[in-house]
Design a protein around this motif. Structure first.
Motif, PDB file in Angstrom:
ATOM      1  N   MET A   1      17.133  25.049  -0.580  1.00 45.07           N
ATOM      2  CA  MET A   1      17.845  24.330   0.451  1.00 45.07           C
ATOM      3  C   MET A   1      16.957  24.239   1.692  1.00 45.07           C
ATOM      4  SD  MET A   1      21.459  25.450   2.055  1.00 45.07           S
ATOM      5  CE  MET A   1      21.435  25.854   3.770  1.00 45.07           C
ATOM      6  N   ARG A   3      16.165  24.276   5.320  1.00 45.64           N
ATOM      7  CA  ARG A   3      16.842  24.820   6.499  1.00 45.64           C
ATOM      8  C   ARG A   3      16.459  23.982   7.707  1.00 45.64           C
ATOM      9  NH1 ARG A   3      18.848  30.198   5.803  1.00 45.64           N
ATOM     10  NH2 ARG A   3      18.337  30.972   3.746  1.00 45.64           N
ATOM     11  N   CYS A   5      18.261  21.189  10.652  1.00 49.55           N
ATOM     12  CA  CYS A   5      19.453  20.569  11.218  1.00 49.55           C
ATOM     13  C   CYS A   5      19.335  19.054  11.059  1.00 49.55           C
ATOM     14  CB  CYS A   5      19.585  20.945  12.692  1.00 49.55           C
ATOM     15  SG  CYS A   5      20.970  20.149  13.525  1.00 49.55           S
ATOM     16  N   GLU A   6      20.391  18.419  10.538  1.00 45.76           N
ATOM     17  CA  GLU A   6      20.361  16.976  10.331  1.00 45.76           C
ATOM     18  C   GLU A   6      20.695  16.212  11.603  1.00 45.76           C
ATOM     19  OE1 GLU A   6      22.660  15.858   6.914  1.00 45.76           O
ATOM     20  OE2 GLU A   6      21.791  17.453   5.696  1.00 45.76           O
ATOM     21  N   VAL A  33      21.811  27.486  10.589  1.00 42.33           N
ATOM     22  CA  VAL A  33      22.315  26.210  10.083  1.00 42.33           C
ATOM     23  C   VAL A  33      23.533  26.445   9.197  1.00 42.33           C
ATOM     24  CG1 VAL A  33      21.723  24.205   8.665  1.00 42.33           C
ATOM     25  CG2 VAL A  33      20.029  25.179  10.186  1.00 42.33           C
ATOM     26  N   HIS A  34      24.588  25.627   9.414  1.00 37.82           N
ATOM     27  CA  HIS A  34      25.812  25.720   8.631  1.00 37.82           C
ATOM     28  C   HIS A  34      26.125  24.368   8.011  1.00 37.82           C
ATOM     29  CE1 HIS A  34      27.182  29.669  10.130  1.00 37.82           C
ATOM     30  NE2 HIS A  34      26.439  29.334  11.170  1.00 37.82           N
ATOM     31  N   LYS A  35      26.714  24.389   6.809  1.00 32.93           N
ATOM     32  CA  LYS A  35      27.201  23.153   6.198  1.00 32.93           C
ATOM     33  C   LYS A  35      28.567  22.855   6.790  1.00 32.93           C
ATOM     34  CE  LYS A  35      24.873  23.515   1.754  1.00 32.93           C
ATOM     35  NZ  LYS A  35      25.055  23.744   0.330  1.00 32.93           N
ATOM     36  N   ARG A  37      31.751  19.811   7.689  1.00 36.95           N
ATOM     37  CA  ARG A  37      32.334  18.485   7.484  1.00 36.95           C
ATOM     38  C   ARG A  37      32.412  17.823   8.846  1.00 36.95           C
ATOM     39  NH1 ARG A  37      37.725  19.747   4.882  1.00 36.95           N
ATOM     40  NH2 ARG A  37      38.146  17.770   5.854  1.00 36.95           N
ATOM     41  N   ARG A  46      29.459  15.607   4.804  1.00 36.23           N
ATOM     42  CA  ARG A  46      28.980  16.985   4.916  1.00 36.23           C
ATOM     43  C   ARG A  46      27.543  16.944   5.428  1.00 36.23           C
ATOM     44  NH1 ARG A  46      32.330  20.673   2.290  1.00 36.23           N
ATOM     45  NH2 ARG A  46      30.708  22.248   2.310  1.00 36.23           N
ATOM     46  N   LYS A  47      27.282  17.721   6.476  1.00 35.52           N
ATOM     47  CA  LYS A  47      25.941  17.785   7.051  1.00 35.52           C
ATOM     48  C   LYS A  47      25.582  19.232   7.331  1.00 35.52           C
ATOM     49  CE  LYS A  47      25.008  13.477   9.257  1.00 35.52           C
ATOM     50  NZ  LYS A  47      24.278  12.919  10.370  1.00 35.52           N
ATOM     51  N   LYS A  48      24.278  19.493   7.364  1.00 33.86           N
ATOM     52  CA  LYS A  48      23.789  20.796   7.783  1.00 33.86           C
ATOM     53  C   LYS A  48      23.490  20.708   9.276  1.00 33.86           C
ATOM     54  CE  LYS A  48      21.056  20.615   4.231  1.00 33.86           C
ATOM     55  NZ  LYS A  48      19.950  20.811   3.329  1.00 33.86           N
ATOM     56  N   LYS A  61      33.792  17.758  14.548  1.00 33.34           N
ATOM     57  CA  LYS A  61      34.246  18.367  13.306  1.00 33.34           C
ATOM     58  C   LYS A  61      35.368  17.540  12.696  1.00 33.34           C
ATOM     59  CE  LYS A  61      33.475  23.214  14.471  1.00 33.34           C
ATOM     60  NZ  LYS A  61      34.172  24.508  14.548  1.00 33.34           N
TER      61      LYS A  61
END
Length: 62
Positions: A1, A3, A5-6, A33-35, A37, A46-48, A61
């Motif tokens: 994955m 790591r 941020c998108e 970084v968190h997944k 919605r 869904r984004k990181k 959110k």
């Protein structure tokens, strides 16, 4: 994955571990970084996202 941020593009940063005897080894600082919605153009995707972007309100959110 990956790591990264998108939203802001923040990724891993590199530096050194330095011991008391000044022995230097490479280390990695990973972003928090968190997944999530996220609402984007009326759609839920869904984004990181890093926590700094969440705290700054750069994403909404779902």
């Amino acid at each position: 994955m990956a790591r990264r941020c998108e939203v802001c593009g923040k990724g891993p940063m590199f530096g050194h571990n330095i011991s008391h005897a000044h022995n230097v080894t490479r280390r990695v600082f990973l972003p928090n970084v968190h997944k999530m919605r996220v609402v984007e153009d009326g759609q839920v995707v869904r984004k990181k996202v890093c926590t700094k972007c969440l705290k700054a309100g750069k994403v909404q959110k779902a």
